[in-house]
Design a protein around this motif. Structure first.
Motif, PDB file in Angstrom:
ATOM      1  N   ASP A 174       0.683   1.234   5.854  1.00  0.00           N
ATOM      2  CA  ASP A 174       0.563  -0.212   5.689  1.00  0.00           C
ATOM      3  C   ASP A 174       1.910  -0.900   5.884  1.00  0.00           C
ATOM      4  N   ALA A 235      -3.424  -7.381   1.407  1.00  0.00           N
ATOM      5  CA  ALA A 235      -3.318  -6.026   0.850  1.00  0.00           C
ATOM      6  C   ALA A 235      -4.430  -5.758  -0.153  1.00  0.00           C
ATOM      7  N   VAL A 238      -7.539  -4.479   1.590  1.00  0.00           N
ATOM      8  CA  VAL A 238      -7.361  -3.367   2.517  1.00  0.00           C
ATOM      9  C   VAL A 238      -8.619  -2.507   2.577  1.00  0.00           C
TER      10      VAL A 238
END
Length: 304
Positions: A174, A235, A238
């Motif tokens: 990431d 995030a 995700v």
């Protein structure tokens, strides 16, 4: 001719007086159609148990059952903890790296254009390609990382198969993927800082460290906060990287809320409880944004 003008003038005057609101009507209808209605439908689903009988949907009110299932869902608690850890660690690293790269590239002179183009390549790649590439790199038997490790006499590392390393391995992917996004945002902010301010500081004898921490960062702080907000929201949602790399394993060490939602919706086919989970995730995200906004206002007030 005169009569025609008198008949049309009231309509023209009405449009002129209310043009602002009339222009908003299409956008408002579009918003209601694509946002408000789906949210209301999601709430209705969260309060129901939905089954398919005789090729038709059957809705039964079961708000208390869905809420109790959410409270008793141990996997959701694990997934929420993993998501918070993943978001916190990856976003902090990405902002630090992105800020450092933005400052370095901004001072690269004629090479800044080429460096900027090279650095944004990861965010242009499809997530499927990124997941496949990194899964091969992490391979225990023939991955390039383990080949480099074993070449210096160290044992191979099971990056994606170890419960203690799997989440960290996904965080690394990431960071590699999204640091360029943060870099672009912060690079634009650094480039917008007046050059005479930095030059004046250098003339006064300020070191590079002082310029960065006492001039650049305070000036671009609002942009840093925006980058933090954007990346934290992304995030928290995700899915693709973890789905492609680990599918939530080993065990539940990389299980995140988006993946758990996917399994509830499409593998367990539990639409009602899946909707309740969705509302819980939305509530958690809004709570984070509220707390972060209040904390940002407190920091600004304290600095002022």
């Amino acid at each position: 001719m005169t009569t025609t003008i008198k008949r049309t003038r009231p309509l023209s005057d009405f449009v002129d007086r209310h043009f602002f609101w009339l222009a908003l009507i299409p956008a408002a209808l579009f918003l209601v159609l694509l946002t408000v209605y789906p949210v209301l439908e999601l709430v209705a689903m969260a309060l129901s148990t939905i089954t398919f009988e005789h090729a038709a949907e059957v809705w039964r009110f079961s708000a208390a059952d869905n809420l109790q299932q959410l409270i008793d869902d141990d996997i959701f608690r694990i997934a929420l903890k993993n998501t918070l850890v993943f978001a916190l660690v990856s976003v902090i690293i990405e902002v630090c790296f992105g800020l450092g790269l933005a400052i370095l590239v901004s001072s690269a002179g004629k090479a800044k254009g080429a460096l900027r183009t090279i650095l944004i390549i990861p965010i242009l790649m499809p997530p499927v390609a990124i997941g496949s590439m990194w899964k091969l790199m992490y391979s225990l038997d023939f991955g390039v990382l383990n080949q480099a490790i074993t070449a210096v006499g160290l044992p191979a590392v099971n990056w994606l198969g170890s419960t203690s390393l799997a989440l960290l391995s996904v965080v690394i992917v990431d960071v590699w993927h999204w640091t360029p996004f943060v870099f672009l945002i912060l690079f634009a902010a650094v480039e917008a800082v007046p050059g005479d301010v930095v030059e004046a500081a250098r003339i006064d004898g300020a070191s590079n460290r002082s310029i960065v921490f006492r001039i650049l960062i305070p000036l671009i702080w609002p942009t840093i906060v925006v980058a933090l907000f954007f990346r934290t929201i992304l995030a928290f949602k995700v899915f693709d990287q973890i789905f492609l790399l680990t599918s939530g394993g080993p065990g539940t060490s990389t299980e995140v809320v988006s993946l758990h939602l996917y399994k509830v919706y499409f593998q367990q086919n539990d639409l009602g409880y899946g909707s309740m989970l969705s509302l819980a995730v939305i509530a958690a995200t809004l709570s984070f944004l509220f707390v972060a906004h209040r904390a940002g206002r407190f920091v600004r007030a304290k600095d002022a």
